[in-house]
Design a protein around this motif. Structure first.
Motif, PDB file in Angstrom:
ATOM      1  N   THR A 164     -16.040 -43.950  19.191  1.00  0.00           N
ATOM      2  CA  THR A 164     -17.535 -43.876  18.881  1.00  0.00           C
ATOM      3  C   THR A 164     -18.207 -42.998  19.412  1.00  0.00           C
ATOM      4  O   THR A 164     -19.372 -42.755  19.435  1.00  0.00           O
TER       5      THR A 164
ATOM      6  N   SER B  90     -19.386 -47.319  15.063  1.00  0.00           N
ATOM      7  CA  SER B  90     -19.268 -48.561  15.526  1.00  0.00           C
ATOM      8  C   SER B  90     -17.679 -48.952  15.803  1.00  0.00           C
ATOM      9  O   SER B  90     -17.000 -48.650  14.917  1.00  0.00           O
ATOM     10  N   LEU B  91     -17.788 -49.913  16.630  1.00  0.00           N
ATOM     11  CA  LEU B  91     -16.358 -50.604  16.756  1.00  0.00           C
ATOM     12  C   LEU B  91     -16.106 -51.525  15.681  1.00  0.00           C
ATOM     13  O   LEU B  91     -17.080 -52.019  14.999  1.00  0.00           O
ATOM     14  N   PRO B  92     -14.785 -51.509  15.085  1.00  0.00           N
ATOM     15  CA  PRO B  92     -14.661 -52.216  14.033  1.00  0.00           C
ATOM     16  C   PRO B  92     -15.045 -53.990  14.090  1.00  0.00           C
ATOM     17  O   PRO B  92     -15.197 -54.427  15.248  1.00  0.00           O
ATOM     18  N   ASP B  93     -15.169 -54.579  12.960  1.00  0.00           N
ATOM     19  CA  ASP B  93     -15.244 -56.068  13.077  1.00  0.00           C
ATOM     20  C   ASP B  93     -14.399 -56.714  12.194  1.00  0.00           C
ATOM     21  O   ASP B  93     -14.581 -57.893  12.056  1.00  0.00           O
ATOM     22  N   THR B  94     -13.350 -56.142  11.698  1.00  0.00           N
ATOM     23  CA  THR B  94     -12.240 -56.948  11.187  1.00  0.00           C
ATOM     24  C   THR B  94     -10.824 -56.212  11.760  1.00  0.00           C
ATOM     25  O   THR B  94     -10.806 -55.231  12.366  1.00  0.00           O
ATOM     26  N   ASP B  95      -9.788 -57.112  11.649  1.00  0.00           N
ATOM     27  CA  ASP B  95      -8.668 -57.047  12.046  1.00  0.00           C
ATOM     28  C   ASP B  95      -8.038 -55.431  11.387  1.00  0.00           C
ATOM     29  O   ASP B  95      -7.297 -54.724  11.913  1.00  0.00           O
TER      30      ASP B  95
ATOM     31  N   TRP C  18      -9.485 -52.522  13.231  1.00  0.00           N
ATOM     32  CA  TRP C  18      -9.030 -52.582  14.473  1.00  0.00           C
ATOM     33  C   TRP C  18      -7.231 -51.987  14.260  1.00  0.00           C
ATOM     34  O   TRP C  18      -7.139 -50.887  14.971  1.00  0.00           O
TER      35      TRP C  18
ATOM     36  N   PRO D 149     -13.295 -55.291  23.317  1.00  0.00           N
ATOM     37  CA  PRO D 149     -12.519 -54.356  22.656  1.00  0.00           C
ATOM     38  C   PRO D 149     -11.279 -53.557  23.160  1.00  0.00           C
ATOM     39  O   PRO D 149     -10.672 -53.317  22.171  1.00  0.00           O
TER      40      PRO D 149
ATOM     41  N   GLN E 122      -8.758 -56.293  21.842  1.00  0.00           N
ATOM     42  CA  GLN E 122      -8.930 -56.364  20.511  1.00  0.00           C
ATOM     43  C   GLN E 122      -7.792 -55.223  19.977  1.00  0.00           C
ATOM     44  O   GLN E 122      -7.115 -55.168  19.111  1.00  0.00           O
TER      45      GLN E 122
END
Length: 283
Positions: A127, A132-137, A140, A188, A191
């Motif tokens: 970041t 932004s941090l991921p929002d899907t596998d 990640w 996070p 995750q």
């Protein structure tokens, strides 16, 4: 008040923890006897004293699950150290406890802190440039591969990967992740840790299970606890385990057998590499 050079000596020391007077004891701004005793659990209090905020019931559940996960793992080096020290100095319970706690390092218990620190650094690096941090596998997984590659380029192992006993999976890991998810605090760090497990085969060259000490570090970091304090929580948990080990040592002592087995198994080896006695060490 002044010191020997005439300079003023500080006589007041601020604290947000415990104070006492002739009539009361205060802790965290609360009346210890009236507000805390019988109303606040020990795990909740330990969290509160470090975080400087009272945790939610969900955070307490995850935090105490971590403490339970790290309390005792049998005859580990920390337990053996405590038992053998107690054998040597049965008049010093505190010495035996200290001996066991001092064994909490990079191989035992320290992985909790190392994992939290590693994951936090990976998230911060991702970041740092505004991403932004991921929002899907899949996102990640990509972040996890990058974190693994960075760690390996630095010549370090990925903390939290692999376990000497649980080759097919540490039983603590899915349980703690599930509890965190149920309580809405699977953040996070967890995750990313899960993604590292999924990507270990590609990133390291072989699939390795996520160990319990590592998932504990991820869960504690997701609770907002400072990563530099995470080993302290592992030691807090293990202290309870060591008290149990020492209580069992009193009931059913084994420390002398450990000592005698090591002592009677010792044989001299010439420092040059030869064996002047001609004895076969295996006999």
């Amino acid at each position: 008040m002044t010191d020997t050079t005439g300079r003023p000596v500080r006589t007041e020391f601020p604290t947000s923890l415990g104070t006492s007077s002739a009539t009361e004891i205060k802790l965290l701004g609360q009346d210890l006897a009236g507000d805390l005793m019988g109303k606040v659990g020990f795990g909740e209090l330990a969290f509160w004293m470090v975080a400087m905020r009272r945790p939610t019931s969900g955070e307490v559940r995850v935090f105490e699950a971590v403490l339970v996960a790290l309390t005792d793992h049998g005859f580990t080096p920390t337990a053996i150290a405590a038992r053998v020290t107690y054998l040597s100095a049965p008049d010093s319970l505190q010495g035996a406890l200290a001996a066991g706690l001092l064994g909490g390092g990079s191989r035992f218990l320290g992985v909790t802190e190392d994992s939290g620190t590693f994951l936090s650094a990976a998230l911060a690096a991702h970041t740092a440039d505004g991403r932004s941090l991921p929002d899907t596998d899949e996102g990640w997984d990509e972040l996890a591969l990058d974190a693994i590659a960075r760690q390996r380029r630095s010549g370090k192992l990925v903390p939290g990967l692999g376990h000497p006993n649980h080759k097919d999976g540490d039983p603590r890991t899915p349980v703690l992740i599930s509890i965190a998810a149920e309580e809405g605090v699977r953040g996070p760090h967890l995750q990313l840790f899960e993604a590292i497990g999924r990507m270990s085969g590609r990133g390291v060259g072989r699939h390795l299970p996520l160990n319990g000490a590592g998932v504990c570090g991820a869960a504690l970091a997701d609770l907002g606890l400072p990563t530099e304090m995470l080993r302290g929580f592992a030691l807090l948990a293990r202290c309870a385990g060591l008290v149990g080990q020492l209580a069992e040592e009193r009931r059913n002592p084994i420390a002398n057998d450990i000592y005698m087995n090591a002592d009677r198994g010792a044989y001299y080896v010439d420092p040059t590499g030869s064996n002047p006695t001609g004895a076969d060490p295996a006999t």
